[in-house]
Scaffold this active site. Structure first.
Site, PDB file in Angstrom:
ATOM      1  N   LEU A  33      45.166  40.848  33.460  1.00 46.84           N
ATOM      2  CA  LEU A  33      46.330  41.923  33.255  1.00 46.84           C
ATOM      3  C   LEU A  33      46.116  42.847  32.138  1.00 46.84           C
ATOM      4  O   LEU A  33      45.478  42.178  30.956  1.00 46.84           O
ATOM      5  CB  LEU A  33      47.643  41.415  33.179  1.00 46.84           C
ATOM      6  CG  LEU A  33      48.288  40.393  34.408  1.00 46.84           C
ATOM      7  CD1 LEU A  33      49.757  39.979  34.080  1.00 46.84           C
ATOM      8  CD2 LEU A  33      48.074  41.172  35.767  1.00 46.84           C
ATOM      9  N   HIS A  34      46.288  44.116  32.155  1.00 47.16           N
ATOM     10  CA  HIS A  34      46.191  44.982  31.079  1.00 47.16           C
ATOM     11  C   HIS A  34      47.295  45.875  31.205  1.00 47.16           C
ATOM     12  O   HIS A  34      48.238  45.771  31.813  1.00 47.16           O
ATOM     13  CB  HIS A  34      44.743  45.924  31.144  1.00 47.16           C
ATOM     14  CG  HIS A  34      44.493  46.337  32.502  1.00 47.16           C
ATOM     15  ND1 HIS A  34      45.252  47.434  33.203  1.00 47.16           N
ATOM     16  CD2 HIS A  34      43.534  46.010  33.491  1.00 47.16           C
ATOM     17  CE1 HIS A  34      45.061  47.817  34.573  1.00 47.16           C
ATOM     18  NE2 HIS A  34      43.808  46.921  34.680  1.00 47.16           N
ATOM     19  N   ALA A  35      47.321  47.011  30.245  1.00 45.82           N
ATOM     20  CA  ALA A  35      48.392  47.862  30.064  1.00 45.82           C
ATOM     21  C   ALA A  35      48.751  48.577  31.453  1.00 45.82           C
ATOM     22  O   ALA A  35      50.101  48.922  31.586  1.00 45.82           O
ATOM     23  CB  ALA A  35      48.077  48.978  29.132  1.00 45.82           C
ATOM     24  N   HIS A  37      48.679  47.161  34.521  1.00 52.93           N
ATOM     25  CA  HIS A  37      49.535  46.361  35.208  1.00 52.93           C
ATOM     26  C   HIS A  37      50.938  46.419  34.354  1.00 52.93           C
ATOM     27  O   HIS A  37      52.088  46.482  35.246  1.00 52.93           O
ATOM     28  CB  HIS A  37      49.072  44.737  35.142  1.00 52.93           C
ATOM     29  CG  HIS A  37      47.637  44.722  36.034  1.00 52.93           C
ATOM     30  ND1 HIS A  37      46.624  44.561  35.334  1.00 52.93           N
ATOM     31  CD2 HIS A  37      47.430  44.831  36.938  1.00 52.93           C
ATOM     32  CE1 HIS A  37      45.742  44.390  36.088  1.00 52.93           C
ATOM     33  NE2 HIS A  37      46.276  44.357  37.290  1.00 52.93           N
ATOM     34  N   GLN A  61      39.260  40.533  50.356  1.00 49.25           N
ATOM     35  CA  GLN A  61      39.220  41.974  50.362  1.00 49.25           C
ATOM     36  C   GLN A  61      37.592  42.317  49.529  1.00 49.25           C
ATOM     37  O   GLN A  61      37.461  43.370  48.970  1.00 49.25           O
ATOM     38  CB  GLN A  61      40.388  42.827  49.321  1.00 49.25           C
ATOM     39  CG  GLN A  61      40.295  42.212  48.134  1.00 49.25           C
ATOM     40  CD  GLN A  61      41.859  42.757  47.294  1.00 49.25           C
ATOM     41  OE1 GLN A  61      42.861  42.379  48.080  1.00 49.25           O
ATOM     42  NE2 GLN A  61      41.903  43.586  46.608  1.00 49.25           N
ATOM     43  N   LYS A 149      46.020  54.563  40.381  1.00 52.21           N
ATOM     44  CA  LYS A 149      44.458  54.656  40.332  1.00 52.21           C
ATOM     45  C   LYS A 149      43.800  54.053  41.484  1.00 52.21           C
ATOM     46  O   LYS A 149      42.777  54.729  41.859  1.00 52.21           O
ATOM     47  CB  LYS A 149      44.190  53.735  39.116  1.00 52.21           C
ATOM     48  CG  LYS A 149      42.766  53.768  38.425  1.00 52.21           C
ATOM     49  CD  LYS A 149      41.878  52.718  38.915  1.00 52.21           C
ATOM     50  CE  LYS A 149      42.160  51.202  38.556  1.00 52.21           C
ATOM     51  NZ  LYS A 149      41.095  50.580  39.169  1.00 52.21           N
ATOM     52  N   ASP A 150      44.445  53.142  42.340  1.00 48.83           N
ATOM     53  CA  ASP A 150      43.902  52.773  43.327  1.00 48.83           C
ATOM     54  C   ASP A 150      44.751  53.492  44.646  1.00 48.83           C
ATOM     55  O   ASP A 150      45.283  53.105  45.153  1.00 48.83           O
ATOM     56  CB  ASP A 150      44.109  51.326  43.732  1.00 48.83           C
ATOM     57  CG  ASP A 150      43.349  50.316  42.543  1.00 48.83           C
ATOM     58  OD1 ASP A 150      42.099  50.326  42.913  1.00 48.83           O
ATOM     59  OD2 ASP A 150      43.938  49.802  41.826  1.00 48.83           O
ATOM     60  N   SER A 185      41.116  49.443  33.984  1.00 48.68           N
ATOM     61  CA  SER A 185      40.715  48.548  35.168  1.00 48.68           C
ATOM     62  C   SER A 185      40.374  47.245  34.453  1.00 48.68           C
ATOM     63  O   SER A 185      39.640  47.082  33.516  1.00 48.68           O
ATOM     64  CB  SER A 185      39.843  49.147  35.893  1.00 48.68           C
ATOM     65  OG  SER A 185      39.056  48.321  36.979  1.00 48.68           O
TER      66      SER A 185
END
Length: 280
Positions: A33-35, A37, A61, A149-150, A185
């Site tokens: 996790l990052h900012a 998320h 995936q 972003k996705d 990401s």
């Protein structure tokens, strides 16, 4: 925060939240996790509902030559971040719970999943749609939040939810960026220092192309310039395309458009996108 690994326990926890009169906001993730998320978590909390976050690195995936084995896994750090953010439930299913022996059902969303990353990564969006449908049936949220972003993933999920009559509101949350503009990401950690500095060429090229298109320049020329800029920065370009923001097909006059790109640098594949003209 409750940390849950078995489906029966998850259903008991969600039933308890609902019995207390709470709605459920859901943030599915693959961890590390990052900012970006945490912006989804913050948006979920702002919705005034109890928050369930899942962490599951979905093997379905990843293609045969992709980074499933080295995909970053940071369960303890992720758990601390979610606890501090006030998440109610962390759903951490092991692979054998998500895909028990004999699992043989696959969800395929045609059309919106076929161009762009769908063409570059065959089967990827089948894996996304299948795991998200399972997560929706497990958590049974009122709303679910995904990062823009996705963007193609978001479009695929919206199409699936509409087609399969899931009673879930899908909310897109704007892309979170580092100070230099690079989209946050989990894969950014793969970039060595020099390549990380060069990676900012991706959002810059998209921004220049977007401004050119919005002022009426020829789309083909703007896209070609963006590709050239990325290649000059050391990227191998998968695509730079302008599409309809809903269908991801050729853009239609008067409808929102999206400029999307995917490119590799130092063996790491990055994606990004930007709205053109009308916002969604």
């Amino acid at each position: 925060m409750q940390t849950i690994r078995q489906l029966a326990d998850l259903r008991d926890a969600v039933s308890g939240l609902r019995a207390a009169g709470a709605g459920i906001a859901f943030v599915p993730t693959m961890g590390a996790l990052h900012a970006g998320h945490m912006a989804l978590v913050a948006a979920a909390k702002q919705a005034g509902q109890r928050v369930v976050v899942s962490i599951f690195v979905n093997p379905k995936q990843f293609g045969p030559n992709e980074d499933l084995a080295k995909y970053p896994r940071k369960e303890q750090a992720d758990s601390r971040m979610l606890t501090e953010a006030g998440v109610d439930v962390l759903w951490l299913p092991p692979v054998e719970v998500m895909y028990p022996e004999g699992h043989s059902t696959n969800i395929s969303v045609s059309g919106v999943s076929e161009p762009l990353d769908g063409a570059a990564r065959p089967g990827h969006f089948d894996g996304v749609a299948t795991v998200v449908a399972k997560l929706f049936n497990q958590v049974r949220p009122d709303i679910a939040l995904f990062g823009e972003k996705d963007f193609q993933q978001l479009a695929v999920i919206r199409r699936m939810v509409a087609d399969l009559d899931f009673d879930i509101e899908i909310r897109g949350v704007p892309t979170q960026r580092d100070d230099d503009g690079l989209a946050l990401s989990s894969r950014n950690v793969y970039l060595p220092g020099e390549e990380r500095a060069a990676a900012v060429a991706l959002p810059r090229a998209l921004g220049i192309a977007a401004r050119a298109i919005e002022k009426g320049d020829e789309v083909v020329a703007a896209l070609a310039t963006a590709r050239g800029s990325l290649e000059a920065a050391g990227f191998e370009v998968d695509y730079v395309e302008l599409v309809d923001a809903e269908t991801l097909a050729d853009p239609v006059a008067g409808k929102p458009r999206r400029l999307l790109a995917a490119a590799r640098i130092a063996g790491t594949r990055l994606i990004d996108n930007i709205a053109i003209g009308q916002s969604e």
